[in-house]
Write an enzyme that holds these catalytic residues in place. Structure first.
Site, short mmCIF file in Angstrom:
data_model
loop_
_atom_site.label_atom_id
_atom_site.label_comp_id
_atom_site.label_asym_id
_atom_site.label_seq_id
_atom_site.Cartn_x
_atom_site.Cartn_y
_atom_site.Cartn_z
N HIS A 42 1.11 -4.48 -67.79
CA HIS A 42 1.66 -3.10 -67.14
C HIS A 42 0.56 -2.53 -66.36
O HIS A 42 0.69 -1.19 -66.14
CB HIS A 42 2.11 -2.35 -68.32
CG HIS A 42 3.27 -2.75 -69.30
ND1 HIS A 42 3.42 -2.40 -70.60
CD2 HIS A 42 3.98 -3.89 -69.04
CE1 HIS A 42 4.43 -3.06 -70.99
NE2 HIS A 42 4.89 -3.86 -70.00
N ARG B 74 -4.35 11.11 -68.74
CA ARG B 74 -4.73 9.89 -69.60
C ARG B 74 -6.01 9.47 -69.15
O ARG B 74 -6.44 8.74 -69.84
CB ARG B 74 -3.41 9.26 -69.27
CG ARG B 74 -2.20 9.53 -70.01
CD ARG B 74 -0.79 9.02 -69.81
NE ARG B 74 -1.04 7.55 -70.46
CZ ARG B 74 -0.19 6.78 -69.92
NH1 ARG B 74 0.85 6.86 -69.11
NH2 ARG B 74 -0.29 5.46 -70.49
C1 BV8 Z 1 11.63 -4.44 -66.18
C2 BV8 Z 1 3.15 1.58 -68.06
C3 BV8 Z 1 13.18 -4.49 -64.39
C4 BV8 Z 1 3.04 2.90 -67.78
C5 BV8 Z 1 4.98 0.97 -69.51
C6 BV8 Z 1 17.66 -1.67 -72.31
C7 BV8 Z 1 17.45 -2.93 -73.16
C8 BV8 Z 1 16.27 -3.67 -72.94
C9 BV8 Z 1 15.42 -3.45 -71.90
C10 BV8 Z 1 15.80 -2.49 -71.06
C11 BV8 Z 1 16.73 -1.64 -71.20
N1 BV8 Z 1 16.80 -0.61 -70.27
C12 BV8 Z 1 15.71 -0.88 -69.38
C13 BV8 Z 1 15.02 -2.09 -69.90
C14 BV8 Z 1 13.89 -2.59 -69.15
C15 BV8 Z 1 12.65 -1.63 -69.56
C16 BV8 Z 1 12.65 -1.43 -71.09
O1 BV8 Z 1 11.90 -2.36 -71.82
N2 BV8 Z 1 12.77 -0.27 -71.59
C17 BV8 Z 1 12.83 0.09 -73.00
C18 BV8 Z 1 12.17 1.37 -73.43
C19 BV8 Z 1 14.32 -0.11 -73.58
N3 BV8 Z 1 11.54 -2.36 -69.42
C20 BV8 Z 1 11.11 -2.33 -67.80
O2 BV8 Z 1 11.61 -1.45 -67.16
C21 BV8 Z 1 9.86 -3.34 -67.53
N4 BV8 Z 1 10.42 -3.70 -66.17
O3 BV8 Z 1 12.30 -4.78 -66.97
O4 BV8 Z 1 11.92 -4.78 -64.98
C22 BV8 Z 1 13.65 -5.43 -63.40
C23 BV8 Z 1 14.09 -6.70 -63.96
C24 BV8 Z 1 14.50 -7.63 -62.97
C25 BV8 Z 1 14.43 -7.31 -61.68
C26 BV8 Z 1 13.83 -5.99 -61.34
C27 BV8 Z 1 13.76 -5.09 -62.25
C28 BV8 Z 1 8.82 -2.45 -67.30
C29 BV8 Z 1 8.31 -1.95 -68.48
C30 BV8 Z 1 6.73 -1.31 -68.32
C31 BV8 Z 1 7.04 0.09 -68.56
N5 BV8 Z 1 5.70 0.59 -68.53
N6 BV8 Z 1 3.66 1.59 -69.34
C32 BV8 Z 1 2.07 3.74 -68.57
O5 BV8 Z 1 1.76 3.36 -69.50
O6 BV8 Z 1 2.36 4.89 -68.14
S1 BV8 Z 1 5.70 0.93 -70.98
C33 BV8 Z 1 4.62 1.83 -72.18
O7 BV8 Z 1 5.20 1.17 -73.33
C34 BV8 Z 1 3.25 1.35 -72.33
O8 BV8 Z 1 2.90 0.22 -71.37
C35 BV8 Z 1 3.16 0.68 -73.50
O9 BV8 Z 1 2.19 -0.04 -73.71
C36 BV8 Z 1 4.41 0.05 -73.66
C37 BV8 Z 1 5.18 -0.37 -75.02
O10 BV8 Z 1 4.60 0.63 -76.19
P1 BV8 Z 1 3.59 0.05 -77.32
O11 BV8 Z 1 2.38 -0.24 -76.73
O12 BV8 Z 1 4.32 -0.88 -78.27
O13 BV8 Z 1 3.31 1.49 -77.97
P2 BV8 Z 1 4.21 2.30 -78.91
O14 BV8 Z 1 3.68 3.76 -78.97
O15 BV8 Z 1 5.48 2.24 -78.68
O16 BV8 Z 1 3.81 1.66 -80.39
C38 BV8 Z 1 2.66 1.61 -80.92
C39 BV8 Z 1 2.79 0.91 -82.22
O17 BV8 Z 1 1.29 0.78 -82.75
C40 BV8 Z 1 3.42 1.35 -83.41
O18 BV8 Z 1 4.47 0.41 -83.87
C41 BV8 Z 1 2.69 1.76 -84.41
O19 BV8 Z 1 2.85 1.75 -85.57
C42 BV8 Z 1 1.44 1.18 -84.10
N7 BV8 Z 1 0.05 1.70 -84.46
C43 BV8 Z 1 -0.28 3.06 -84.52
N8 BV8 Z 1 -1.51 3.13 -84.89
C44 BV8 Z 1 -1.87 1.64 -85.30
C45 BV8 Z 1 -0.84 0.77 -85.14
N9 BV8 Z 1 -1.02 -0.60 -85.30
C46 BV8 Z 1 -2.08 -0.76 -85.98
N10 BV8 Z 1 -3.23 -0.11 -85.95
C47 BV8 Z 1 -2.98 1.20 -85.78
N11 BV8 Z 1 -4.40 1.96 -86.01
#
Ligand code: BV8
Ligand code: ZN
Length: 251
Positions: A118, A69
């Protein structure tokens, strides 16, 4: 693409703007998104790679994925979407850019003070003594490098699942979402928390929340307006309207 009168007024009057970006804003630069068709997670699932257990279980595999990456982002350029955000920052006195992306493209485009929720894939550090790892140590090994000071594994400076976001970054993002009158949510699927709660927070504080995405997302039902299309085309259009409206007022 027609800009509604309501949105045109918002672009003209906004005094405090907060922008949240996700992988979609870098898609047109050639950086694969996470959950799209060619998404990065297609080959791997987040559980396998973007978490600390995966790294401790198989450091070389996780390291190799980040090396791939890092290479991808070093070979691509920021796109018109990134540059439009730089122009917007120059138009708006109180402007905050919050990104979930770790690809460093906003900073390379010229955005200042980017709030990196992030982390950033161009930075690496030792998991034991936490010293930053030098560029040459990172570049030369395709296996996970070890710290020259203490022998600990080197890891990318990104926030993995289950890890806390950098507290100051998240606080700055929450403050900006709470005080802005215009919130732009660009290229994010809105599934990763706590980043995905920022648009909601802005809306609850009375901001106009505009979503820009290639398709409708989990956030769409809860924003003020969604523009479907490419960030690299829509953002420059919004900046043009902002300039017209504001220049118009100045004359
Ligand atoms: C935390 C870094 C814990 C690494 C990343 C259940 C329910 C709710 C939450 C949780 C759950 N179980 C666990 C959790 C928490 C978890 C979470 O949210 N999980 C999700 C999957 C359910 N979150 C965490 O663990 C976070 N930490 O909560 O702390 C805690 C709390 C208290 C005390 C102690 C601990 C940490 C989250 C960070 C994870 N790290 N990345 C790496 O990159 O390798 S996340 C990863 O996803 C990336 O950072 C990315 O940025 C992020 C979000 O994805 P998107 O950016 O939205 O990208 P995606 O591909 O999904 O979407 C792209 C979009 O673009 C699409 O909609 C598409 O249509 C659109 N698109 C495409 N082309 C275009 C476009 N739009 C416009 N123009 C275009 N041309
Ligand atoms: Zn060390």
């Amino acid at each position: 693409m027609t800009i509604s009168k309501n949105l045109r007024d918002r672009l003209s009057d906004a005094e405090s703007v907060c922008v949240l970006t996700g992988a979609g804003i870098s898609a047109e630069s050639g950086v694969p998104t996470f959950r799209g068709e060619q998404g990065l997670w297609k080959k791997f699932r987040p559980e396998e790679l973007a978490n600390v257990d995966a790294f401790m279980r198989n450091p070389d595999l996780v390291w190799e994925w980040y090396s791939y990456r890092r290479k991808v982002v070093s070979e691509v350029q920021p796109n018109p979407g990134h540059f439009a955000i730089v122009e917007m920052q120059n138009l708006i006195r109180d402007f905050t850019l919050v990104t979930q992306n770790v690809d460093n493209l906003h900073s390379r485009a010229g955005s200042r003070g980017v709030v990196e929720l992030h982390g950033n894939i161009t930075r690496n550090y030792c998991i034991r003594c936490r010293r930053p790892a030098s560029e040459e140590l990172v570049q030369k090994s395709d296996k996970v490098p070890v710290c020259s000071h203490c022998g600990g594994f080197i890891r990318p400076d990104v926030v993995w699942f289950g890890e806390l976001l950098p507290p100051r970054a998240y606080e700055e993002a929450e403050d900006a979402a709470g005080r802005c009158d215009l919130f732009l949510c660009v290229g994010t699927s809105g599934v990763v928390y706590p980043a995905a709660s920022l648009p909601q927070m802005a809306k609850e504080h009375g901001a106009f929340v505009l979503e820009i995405n290639a398709e409708y997302t989990d956030l769409s039902p809860r924003v003020s307006e969604t523009l479907i299309g490419k960030a690299g085309e829509i953002l420059p259009l919004l900046v043009r309207v902002m300039k017209e409206e504001r220049h118009h007022e100045q004359t």
